[in-house]
Design a protein around this motif. Sequence first.
Motif, PDB file in Angstrom:
ATOM      1  N   GLY A  13       0.076  -6.126  -8.659  1.00  0.00           N
ATOM      2  CA  GLY A  13       0.864  -6.116  -7.423  1.00  0.00           C
ATOM      3  C   GLY A  13       0.126  -7.293  -6.404  1.00  0.00           C
ATOM      4  N   ASN A  14       0.298  -6.883  -4.890  1.00  0.00           N
ATOM      5  CA  ASN A  14      -0.015  -7.738  -3.921  1.00  0.00           C
ATOM      6  C   ASN A  14      -1.511  -7.706  -3.838  1.00  0.00           C
ATOM      7  OD1 ASN A  14       0.364  -9.563  -1.760  1.00  0.00           O
ATOM      8  ND2 ASN A  14       0.817  -8.010  -0.470  1.00  0.00           N
ATOM      9  N   SER A  15      -2.257  -8.299  -4.576  1.00  0.00           N
ATOM     10  CA  SER A  15      -3.703  -8.531  -4.329  1.00  0.00           C
ATOM     11  C   SER A  15      -4.515  -9.794  -4.651  1.00  0.00           C
ATOM     12  CB  SER A  15      -4.254  -7.645  -5.859  1.00  0.00           C
ATOM     13  OG  SER A  15      -5.615  -7.433  -5.925  1.00  0.00           O
ATOM     14  N   PHE A  16      -5.524  -9.970  -3.375  1.00  0.00           N
ATOM     15  CA  PHE A  16      -6.017 -11.274  -3.629  1.00  0.00           C
ATOM     16  C   PHE A  16      -6.964 -11.531  -4.648  1.00  0.00           C
ATOM     17  CE2 PHE A  16      -4.292 -11.612   0.785  1.00  0.00           C
ATOM     18  CZ  PHE A  16      -3.808 -12.902   0.798  1.00  0.00           C
ATOM     19  N   ALA A  17      -7.590 -10.366  -4.896  1.00  0.00           N
ATOM     20  CA  ALA A  17      -8.594 -10.115  -5.958  1.00  0.00           C
ATOM     21  C   ALA A  17      -8.824  -8.703  -6.404  1.00  0.00           C
ATOM     22  CB  ALA A  17     -10.024 -10.655  -5.223  1.00  0.00           C
ATOM     23  N   PRO A  18      -9.299  -8.402  -7.592  1.00  0.00           N
ATOM     24  CA  PRO A  18      -9.571  -7.013  -8.032  1.00  0.00           C
ATOM     25  C   PRO A  18     -10.172  -6.259  -6.862  1.00  0.00           C
ATOM     26  CG  PRO A  18     -10.268  -8.474  -9.822  1.00  0.00           C
ATOM     27  CD  PRO A  18      -9.952  -9.553  -8.668  1.00  0.00           C
ATOM     28  N   HIS A  19      -9.733  -5.008  -6.601  1.00  0.00           N
ATOM     29  CA  HIS A  19     -10.128  -4.082  -5.818  1.00  0.00           C
ATOM     30  C   HIS A  19      -9.493  -2.959  -5.784  1.00  0.00           C
ATOM     31  CE1 HIS A  19      -6.374  -5.513  -3.430  1.00  0.00           C
ATOM     32  NE2 HIS A  19      -6.626  -4.420  -2.676  1.00  0.00           N
ATOM     33  N   LEU A  20      -9.795  -1.712  -4.952  1.00  0.00           N
ATOM     34  CA  LEU A  20      -9.234  -0.349  -5.099  1.00  0.00           C
ATOM     35  C   LEU A  20      -8.709  -0.537  -3.540  1.00  0.00           C
ATOM     36  CD1 LEU A  20      -8.302   2.212  -5.981  1.00  0.00           C
ATOM     37  CD2 LEU A  20     -10.344   3.051  -5.022  1.00  0.00           C
ATOM     38  N   HIS A  21      -7.269  -0.317  -3.517  1.00  0.00           N
ATOM     39  CA  HIS A  21      -6.632   0.283  -2.327  1.00  0.00           C
ATOM     40  C   HIS A  21      -6.432   1.414  -1.947  1.00  0.00           C
ATOM     41  CE1 HIS A  21      -3.961  -0.484   1.364  1.00  0.00           C
ATOM     42  NE2 HIS A  21      -3.339   0.412   0.893  1.00  0.00           N
ATOM     43  N   PHE A  22      -7.118   2.223  -1.077  1.00  0.00           N
ATOM     44  CA  PHE A  22      -6.818   3.671  -0.979  1.00  0.00           C
ATOM     45  C   PHE A  22      -6.470   3.951   0.445  1.00  0.00           C
ATOM     46  CE2 PHE A  22      -8.723   7.922   0.275  1.00  0.00           C
ATOM     47  CZ  PHE A  22      -8.494   8.515  -0.678  1.00  0.00           C
ATOM     48  N   GLN A  23      -5.422   4.946   0.406  1.00  0.00           N
ATOM     49  CA  GLN A  23      -4.852   5.470   1.673  1.00  0.00           C
ATOM     50  C   GLN A  23      -4.353   7.102   1.434  1.00  0.00           C
ATOM     51  OE1 GLN A  23      -2.048   2.539   1.911  1.00  0.00           O
ATOM     52  NE2 GLN A  23      -0.374   3.797   1.508  1.00  0.00           N
ATOM     53  N   LEU A  24      -4.382   7.701   2.871  1.00  0.00           N
ATOM     54  CA  LEU A  24      -3.662   8.806   2.893  1.00  0.00           C
ATOM     55  C   LEU A  24      -2.445   8.650   3.642  1.00  0.00           C
ATOM     56  CD1 LEU A  24      -6.468  11.661   3.312  1.00  0.00           C
ATOM     57  CD2 LEU A  24      -5.490  10.814   1.277  1.00  0.00           C
ATOM     58  N   MET A  25      -1.198   9.351   3.459  1.00  0.00           N
ATOM     59  CA  MET A  25       0.019   9.034   3.790  1.00  0.00           C
ATOM     60  C   MET A  25       0.864  10.514   3.760  1.00  0.00           C
ATOM     61  SD  MET A  25       1.552   6.762   0.910  1.00  0.00           S
ATOM     62  CE  MET A  25       1.621   7.080  -0.831  1.00  0.00           C
ATOM     63  N   ASP A  26       1.933  10.451   4.598  1.00  0.00           N
ATOM     64  CA  ASP A  26       2.475  11.674   5.109  1.00  0.00           C
ATOM     65  C   ASP A  26       3.944  11.905   3.993  1.00  0.00           C
ATOM     66  OD1 ASP A  26       4.199   9.714   6.023  1.00  0.00           O
ATOM     67  OD2 ASP A  26       4.499  10.676   7.973  1.00  0.00           O
ATOM     68  N   ASN A  27       4.014  10.911   2.991  1.00  0.00           N
ATOM     69  CA  ASN A  27       5.207  10.904   2.067  1.00  0.00           C
ATOM     70  C   ASN A  27       4.738  10.199   0.729  1.00  0.00           C
ATOM     71  OD1 ASN A  27       7.797  10.015   0.994  1.00  0.00           O
ATOM     72  ND2 ASN A  27       8.561  10.974   2.921  1.00  0.00           N
ATOM     73  N   SER A  28       5.424  10.744  -0.236  1.00  0.00           N
ATOM     74  CA  SER A  28       4.954  10.265  -1.382  1.00  0.00           C
ATOM     75  C   SER A  28       5.568   8.674  -1.789  1.00  0.00           C
ATOM     76  CB  SER A  28       5.410  11.106  -2.612  1.00  0.00           C
ATOM     77  OG  SER A  28       6.870  11.351  -2.552  1.00  0.00           O
ATOM     78  N   ASP A  29       6.675   8.533  -0.861  1.00  0.00           N
ATOM     79  CA  ASP A  29       7.157   7.307  -0.918  1.00  0.00           C
ATOM     80  C   ASP A  29       6.492   5.865  -0.092  1.00  0.00           C
ATOM     81  OD1 ASP A  29       8.763   4.945  -1.006  1.00  0.00           O
ATOM     82  OD2 ASP A  29      10.675   5.894  -0.677  1.00  0.00           O
ATOM     83  N   ILE A  30       5.725   5.187  -0.824  1.00  0.00           N
ATOM     84  CA  ILE A  30       4.786   4.329  -0.134  1.00  0.00           C
ATOM     85  C   ILE A  30       5.610   3.245   0.878  1.00  0.00           C
ATOM     86  CG2 ILE A  30       3.637   1.937  -0.503  1.00  0.00           C
ATOM     87  CD1 ILE A  30       2.426   3.359  -3.095  1.00  0.00           C
ATOM     88  N   SER A  31       6.943   3.066   0.655  1.00  0.00           N
ATOM     89  CA  SER A  31       7.814   2.256   1.249  1.00  0.00           C
ATOM     90  C   SER A  31       8.050   2.652   2.678  1.00  0.00           C
ATOM     91  CB  SER A  31       9.014   1.896   0.513  1.00  0.00           C
ATOM     92  OG  SER A  31       9.951   3.112   0.257  1.00  0.00           O
ATOM     93  N   ILE A  32       8.357   3.898   2.797  1.00  0.00           N
ATOM     94  CA  ILE A  32       8.677   4.619   4.076  1.00  0.00           C
ATOM     95  C   ILE A  32       7.344   5.642   4.678  1.00  0.00           C
ATOM     96  CG2 ILE A  32      11.014   4.406   3.412  1.00  0.00           C
ATOM     97  CD1 ILE A  32      10.731   7.792   2.839  1.00  0.00           C
ATOM     98  N   ALA A  33       6.481   5.498   4.141  1.00  0.00           N
ATOM     99  CA  ALA A  33       5.202   6.579   4.457  1.00  0.00           C
ATOM    100  C   ALA A  33       4.520   5.989   5.763  1.00  0.00           C
ATOM    101  CB  ALA A  33       4.414   6.859   3.434  1.00  0.00           C
ATOM    102  N   ASN A  34       4.178   7.074   6.391  1.00  0.00           N
ATOM    103  CA  ASN A  34       2.929   6.806   7.399  1.00  0.00           C
ATOM    104  C   ASN A  34       1.451   7.188   7.155  1.00  0.00           C
ATOM    105  OD1 ASN A  34       5.165   6.028   9.732  1.00  0.00           O
ATOM    106  ND2 ASN A  34       5.677   8.235   9.556  1.00  0.00           N
ATOM    107  N   GLY A  35       0.793   6.264   7.487  1.00  0.00           N
ATOM    108  CA  GLY A  35      -0.577   6.311   6.990  1.00  0.00           C
ATOM    109  C   GLY A  35      -1.299   7.699   8.012  1.00  0.00           C
ATOM    110  N   LEU A  36      -2.230   8.220   7.349  1.00  0.00           N
ATOM    111  CA  LEU A  36      -2.880   9.297   8.003  1.00  0.00           C
ATOM    112  C   LEU A  36      -4.264   9.145   7.879  1.00  0.00           C
ATOM    113  CD1 LEU A  36      -1.180  12.498   5.743  1.00  0.00           C
ATOM    114  CD2 LEU A  36      -0.765  11.528   8.283  1.00  0.00           C
ATOM    115  N   PRO A  37      -5.093   9.446   9.056  1.00  0.00           N
ATOM    116  CA  PRO A  37      -6.751   9.042   9.117  1.00  0.00           C
ATOM    117  C   PRO A  37      -7.356  10.081   7.900  1.00  0.00           C
ATOM    118  CG  PRO A  37      -5.985  10.449  10.959  1.00  0.00           C
ATOM    119  CD  PRO A  37      -4.679   9.995  10.152  1.00  0.00           C
ATOM    120  N   CYS A  38      -8.335   9.110   7.566  1.00  0.00           N
ATOM    121  CA  CYS A  38      -9.096   9.777   6.305  1.00  0.00           C
ATOM    122  C   CYS A  38     -10.589   9.538   6.408  1.00  0.00           C
ATOM    123  CB  CYS A  38      -8.542   9.179   5.186  1.00  0.00           C
ATOM    124  SG  CYS A  38      -9.685   9.128   3.636  1.00  0.00           S
ATOM    125  N   ALA A  39     -11.360  10.306   6.151  1.00  0.00           N
ATOM    126  CA  ALA A  39     -12.873  10.188   6.230  1.00  0.00           C
ATOM    127  C   ALA A  39     -13.370  10.734   4.901  1.00  0.00           C
ATOM    128  CB  ALA A  39     -13.466  10.947   7.330  1.00  0.00           C
TER     129      ALA A  39
END
Length: 230
Positions: free
Chosen positions: A174-200
């Motif tokens: 996908g849209n990646s400059f170099a190998p890495h893990l992108h990790f996030q929490l969000m309020d919807n299972s659809d990445i295209s419309i989801a809002n991010g949620l704070p995570c620790a």
Amino acid sequence: MIEARESIIVEFPLRGEWLSPNTPGTKIPSHGTDRFGTRYAYDFIQVDWERTGWPAYRVSLPKYLLFGVSLSDYYCWGQDVYAPCDGVVVQAKDGYEELARTNLLTDMSKAYKNARYFDPKKDDVQSVAGNYIIMECGDSVYAALVHLQTGSIQVSVGQGVKKGEVIGKVGHSGNSFAPHLHFQLMDNSDISIANGLPCAFEQYEVFQDGEWQIVVNGIPTDKDRIRFGY
């Protein structure tokens, strides 16, 4: 360190030593945008802490700039990715091919195009996310693990997963400059419309003053040398 008081607490999704060059512990939005649920997202890479600039690859900087780098020369490519919570897999998209090498100009062009022209009504979200897993971790809480290695996803939609289970491998899809893990929490299972949620993260270690110190319910900054699983 930004306070984690209102954050949702999950387990660190990797093992070993890591650096987070993009993290809500340093700035919000961590990726400069709220699109695709990325407001509080993390990127994780492995680096050589002994080399100037903490490079994420085994080759020299001139070689990286002139010729690019084979994926196998990145320290984190192919590292296991672990479930950050108990939950159910609601999406598991594999089969998006990775380029064999990184190329700074090509990758920057792709990132610009996706940032400016992606249309969720007609474009495939895999062009941004590559191979990815989305888990439902709670009521309206979804964890996304993104840019995974092609063919590495070990779970399927509807599968129940326990925290700490291996579910895939770090990749460059996908849209990646170099190998890495992108990790996030969000309020919807659809990445295209989801809002991010704070995570620790419920626990990890930070290397400070020559020793490893335990952090509980923490948010790493982009300077922290962190590790988990020791």
